[in-house]
Design a protein around this motif. Structure first.
Motif, PDB file in Angstrom:
ATOM      1  N   THR A   1     -12.058  54.313 -11.773  1.00  0.00           N
ATOM      2  CA  THR A   1     -11.932  54.096 -10.333  1.00  0.00           C
ATOM      3  C   THR A   1     -12.797  55.079  -9.556  1.00  0.00           C
ATOM      4  N   ARG A   2     -12.831  56.326  -9.995  1.00  0.00           N
ATOM      5  CA  ARG A   2     -13.704  57.318  -9.338  1.00  0.00           C
ATOM      6  C   ARG A   2     -15.161  56.845  -9.399  1.00  0.00           C
ATOM      7  N   ALA A   3     -15.571  56.356 -10.585  1.00  0.00           N
ATOM      8  CA  ALA A   3     -16.963  55.932 -10.735  1.00  0.00           C
ATOM      9  C   ALA A   3     -17.268  54.734  -9.849  1.00  0.00           C
ATOM     10  N   LYS A   4     -16.350  53.769  -9.773  1.00  0.00           N
ATOM     11  CA  LYS A   4     -16.559  52.582  -8.955  1.00  0.00           C
ATOM     12  C   LYS A   4     -16.663  52.930  -7.463  1.00  0.00           C
TER      13      LYS A   4
ATOM     14  N   LEU B   1      -5.568  58.150  -4.926  1.00  0.00           N
ATOM     15  CA  LEU B   1      -6.568  59.212  -4.899  1.00  0.00           C
ATOM     16  C   LEU B   1      -6.925  59.546  -3.451  1.00  0.00           C
ATOM     17  N   GLU B   2      -6.616  60.768  -3.070  1.00  0.00           N
ATOM     18  CA  GLU B   2      -6.958  61.229  -1.727  1.00  0.00           C
ATOM     19  C   GLU B   2      -8.261  62.033  -1.839  1.00  0.00           C
ATOM     20  N   THR B   3      -9.275  61.551  -1.152  1.00  0.00           N
ATOM     21  CA  THR B   3     -10.602  62.137  -1.324  1.00  0.00           C
ATOM     22  C   THR B   3     -11.317  62.240   0.000  1.00  0.00           C
TER      23      THR B   3
ATOM     24  N   VAL C   1      -4.867  53.171  -7.780  1.00  0.00           N
ATOM     25  CA  VAL C   1      -5.107  52.890  -9.201  1.00  0.00           C
ATOM     26  C   VAL C   1      -3.796  52.443  -9.812  1.00  0.00           C
ATOM     27  N   LEU C   2      -3.825  51.334 -10.573  1.00  0.00           N
ATOM     28  CA  LEU C   2      -2.622  50.830 -11.223  1.00  0.00           C
ATOM     29  C   LEU C   2      -2.714  51.070 -12.728  1.00  0.00           C
TER      30      LEU C   2
ATOM     31  N   THR D   1      -4.179  56.440 -18.468  1.00  0.00           N
ATOM     32  CA  THR D   1      -4.220  56.878 -17.067  1.00  0.00           C
ATOM     33  C   THR D   1      -5.543  57.563 -16.737  1.00  0.00           C
ATOM     34  N   ILE D   2      -5.966  58.467 -17.602  1.00  0.00           N
ATOM     35  CA  ILE D   2      -7.219  59.194 -17.361  1.00  0.00           C
ATOM     36  C   ILE D   2      -8.391  58.220 -17.310  1.00  0.00           C
TER      37      ILE D   2
END
Length: 892
Positions: free
Chosen positions: A758-761, A820-822, A811-812, A751-752
């Motif tokens: 996904t954050r990086a992409k 992710l709420e950003t 993210v799956l 998961t991490i």
């Protein structure tokens, strides 16, 4: 121990310090006691050389096994030593005398030559021992044995006399392998056969008293002068009319008989064979059958003898050229053809071996071989890996020949045979014993000085086959306390190339003199090759210098490099990059140590160790404790099966991935905060246990780190620490089952990783926090892990939801969805594009798995657990496809 840590691990001073410390403490010394013995005898390297990479692998494997046994409560005894290597050493000494002193061996007496040989051994023989120390090997240096030590010499002579008296050693004239460079006989096993491109020469032999000729084909025209017959098949019609005729041998014009024997194949070549009994084993047997003389046309050094009549004194290969030229001039050479031939080379001097009739000493091998064959076939001695080497072992012993054990050298154990002036002999240890024996057996009055001892020495292997016995004085002092305690030894680690030379013969000697096996297990290492697949050798210049490697990378890194490349029993490809990987691993360990010591220096705080909050906070500890226990159990089986490369890879992954990359990150306190005391103590405990697992493979860095982790009392050293005596300083209890912990750990890592990717992409900066929404049917696992997860993905808040969260990044992970709420602007089109790519990949993957499962042969023949894995892949892919399709629908 200094508290100041260098930037990187510095092996040079560390290695020297710890090896001397271990030696001073006597950790490697062994004396019999109440503990079970774990005994290893080093395959004695030749005193002439230095450790090559094959030795390096061999010594490292042995050290891993010995250190592991010592840490498991065994009385580990590893005996070092070296072999006198009769042919190789004598050649070195002869070269030294000629180069440095301008002296030929033949100008010296035997005694003077041996004085020079022992001086040479004292000067150069210690090089290997220095290298063994630099490698970190934990051998008992008080037990160093040399095969020419006085007790060992006496043991070899005692065994020779015993076997002779039993009728198992005899002296006789036989066709043997002759090394013209070393000027000595060789055993069949010391000859290495190679396929080479040569020439076949067709030569006309005139029939005496006629104009007819018989054409023969030969690879060695320089032996024509030793021909004593020409042979044809009795059914060959071409030669029936020549019965009773004489044939004239060219070059020497000798008349020899034409003989008939069905040994000759009439369809092969010309159907006619030149017979040279002194220079070919098959011709020798024909000569015995037909009562032919044997003319030895070669001198011991490979030049032509007086008996050759022509080209006397010329080197054999020069004589070949000269013979061909003269045959041409005489009109006797019909033609030359290119020809693929198989030639025997001396393993010691690399020259072409000559078959030669010579009076030598032999051991009858059949009875000895049968015992050695039974020992392995019955499982009394276990060979590893069995599937590769058991068949080879059996083949050698089922096809064994008598062993030629005499060598025409001065360096070695001199054969204890004594001759009178008439050539009669007795076998005895001393001249006085020989005189007494002569008088009793021959009724002859003999006095001192009237007997002459045999000039030959014994084959080196005739001494080394006693190695596991005589290193404990088992031949010279049978039933002494040490031989009874340490024998049989536990495991022999050696190269596959001496499976018969040494391994089989040691089993023979053990069964003959100890009436039991010499070792329980034999582990054959693979051949060390360079990255191009070539065997490492001095001649190719592709074998690195061990001391240079250690200087550049450190001993631990070299040990790591060669073991990580070495699958059990298989050849390994080695190059410097594997040592570099070992050095990087050292630095990884060092950086982890610096991190832990920094936490310790910052101070720790104590929290309440009860309740759900503590359970969540200590999840990383419970998980790693379970993972560590799992690996510890796996390693037991790997050691037992000699899967040491796999064991090292398992420990490497446990430390680099599970401990450094995950566990330390999970327990790391927020920046500027102090670590929980429980987590710090648990981390140090784990670090100690990891160093103990790694210690047999990389002893220096692990000992150094062990002493930095805590203050140690005198004598509290890792190298003599029993497994289980480090770590576990705090009782760790949890309501979670081991299987749940392992599942949780895997889920967390997956998961991490997915969320970070996904954050990086999506260009979400690491320092930017997000709100994390989790949509899952198994909330309990994530609730337990949310403390770690939030810290690892920088989630300021974690919420659980049953619905899709709009305007978020999806993210799956399996069938679970994370939103992710950003504050970073979300691009729905880019999300949809990525999901479509993932969907396409998963559908293709599902097709490939379904194809495999629809194959009836696969389902019927594969192991059930393998089939089950494929079915699990199919179910997971179907679940993920469904989840992605649902997410795509929500974006539409």
């Amino acid at each position: 121990m200094s508290t100041t840590l260098s930037k990187n691990f510095e092996p040079g001073t560390v290695e020297e310090h710890w090896y001397q410390h271990w030696m001073d403490k006597g950790y490697f010394k062994s004396t019999p006691d109440e503990r079970p013995a774990f005994t290893v005898v080093i395959p004695p390297p030749n005193v002439t050389g230095v450790l090559h990479m094959g030795h390096t692998l061999n010594e490292t494997v042995q050290d891993v096994l010995v250190r592991n046994a010592r840490m498991n409560g065994f009385n580990a005894c590893w005996v070092p030593g070296s072999d006198h290597a009769s042919i190789a050493t004598e050649a070195k000494v002869v070269q030294m005398l000629e180069k440095e002193k301008g002296i030929s061996k033949h100008e010296l007496t035997r005694e003077t030559f041996l004085e020079h040989a022992f001086e040479w051994k004292e000067k150069y023989g210690g090089i290997i021992y220095h290298q063994i120390k630099k490698l970190g090997c934990s051998v008992d240096w008080d037990r160093v044995t040399f095969t020419m030590d006085q007790h060992y010499y006496q043991a070899v002579i005692k065994v020779f006399i015993d076997l002779y008296n039993k009728g198992m050693i005899y002296r006789g004239a036989r066709m043997i392998n002759w090394d013209p460079a070393a000027e000595t006989a060789l055993s069949d096993e010391e000859v290495e056969y190679r396929d080479l491109q040569g020439k076949l020469y067709y030569v006309r032999y005139k029939v005496a008293g006629s104009d007819e000729y018989i054409t023969i084909a030969t690879q060695r025209p320089e032996t024509i002068m030793g021909d004593t017959a020409v042979c044809v098949n009795p059914t060959d019609e071409r030669y029936q009319h020549l019965k009773g005729k004489k044939i004239i041998v060219p070059l020497v014009n000798r008349e020899v008989p034409l003989i008939f024997d069905d040994y000759v194949d009439p369809t092969f070549g010309t159907g006619a064979l030149k017979v040279t009994p002194a220079h070919d084993i098959n011709d020798y047997n024909l000569g015995l059958k037909h009562n032919l003389p044997a003319i030895d046309t070669l001198n011991p050094n490979g030049t032509l003898s007086e008996a050759a009549e022509v080209f006397v004194g010329m080197d054999r290969f020069e004589a070949r050229k000269a013979s061909v030229q003269q045959l041409k001039e005489e009109g006797a050479l019909v033609k030359e053809e290119e020809y693929c031939t198989r030639l025997g080379f001396s393993q010691r001097t690399n020259v072409v071996v000559e078959p030669r009739i010579s009076t030598q000493w032999f051991v009858k091998m059949r009875g000895l071989a049968d015992k050695a064959l039974q020992a392995v076939s019955s499982g009394e001695v276990k060979i590893h890996p069995e599937e590769r080497f058991l068949a080879t072992y059996k083949y050698w012993l089922e096809n064994v020949k008598d062993w030629c054990i005499s060598r025409q050298l001065w360096w070695g154990q001199r054969i204890p045979a004594w001759y009178d002036k008439d050539g009669r002999f007795v076998v005895a240890a001393t001249e006085d014993e020989a005189i007494a024996l002569f008088q009793s057996t021959h009724a002859t009055s003999i006095s001192n000085g009237q007997l002459t001892q045999d000039e030959d020495v014994l084959d080196t292997w005739f001494s080394s086959w006693l190695w596991p016995i005589e290193v404990f004085n088992g031949i010279t002092q049978p039933d002494n306390p040490e031989i009874n305690y340490y024998y049989p030894t536990s495991v022999l680690v050696t190269g596959q190339d001496i499976i018969f030379f040494w391994v089989a013969r040691m089993i023979m000697a053990g069964e003959e003199y100890m009436h039991q096996k010499p070792f329980d297990d034999v582990y054959f290492t693979g051949m060390v090759r360079d990255k191009q697949g070539r065997k490492m050798s001095k001649s190719l210049g592709n074998s690195p210098d061990l001391l240079d490697l250690i200087s550049r990378f450190g001993a631990d890194a070299v040990r790591f490099g060669i073991l990580i490349s070495s699958p059990a029993g298989n050849d390994l490809l080695f190059d410097d990059s594997s040592c570099e990987q070992g050095r990087n691993f050292n630095n990884k360990l060092w950086n982890a140590l610096k991190l832990v010591k920094m936490w310790e220096a910052n101070g720790a705080i104590q929290k309440d160790t009860k309740g759900d909050d503590f359970e969540k906070a200590s999840l990383a500890v419970h998980w790693f404790e379970t993972r560590l226990a799992e690996v510890q159990e796996q390693l037991k089986g790997m050691y037992k099966e000699f899967r040491l490369s796999e064991a090292l890879k398992t420990i490497y992954s446990l430390i680099w991935d599970d401990f450094c990359s995950w566990y330390l990150e999970w327990v790391k306190p927020p920046y500027g905060e102090k670590i929980d005391e429980y987590l710090l103590e648990s981390t140090i405990d784990f670090f100690e246990q990891l160093m103990q697992l790694l210690h047999p493979f990389m002893p220096f860095v692990t000992e150094e780190i062990y002493h930095h982790l805590r203050q140690r009392a005198d004598g509290d050293d890792l190298t003599n620490k029993q497994l289980g005596e480090v770590g576990h300083a705090h009782q760790r209890s949890t309501t979670l089952q081991q299987s749940q912990l392992m599942q949780l750990g895997s889920l967390l890592k997956e998961t991490i990783t997915a969320i970070r990717d996904t954050r990086a992409k999506n260009n979400i900066k690491p320092k930017e926090s997000v709100k994390l929404h989790i949509q899952t049917s198994e909330q309990s696992n994530y609730r337990l892990a949310q403390h770690i997860m939030g810290k690892q993905v920088n989630a300021a808040e974690i919420l659980f939801t049953t619905d899709v969260v709009p305007n978020t990044i999806t993210v799956l992970v399996g069938t679970d969805k994370f939103y992710l709420e950003t504050e970073t602007e979300v691009d729905p089109a880019a999300q949809k594009e990525q999901m479509l790519k993932d969907l396409e990949y998963l559908k293709g993957f599902l097709v490939s798995v379904e194809k495999k499962l629809s194959n009836e042969r696969f389902v019927q023949n594969a192991k059930p657990e393998v089939v089950e894995v494929e079915r699990k892949k199919k179910a997971d892919a179907e679940d993920k496809i469904k989840a992605i399709e649902e997410s795509l629908a929500s974006l539409s």
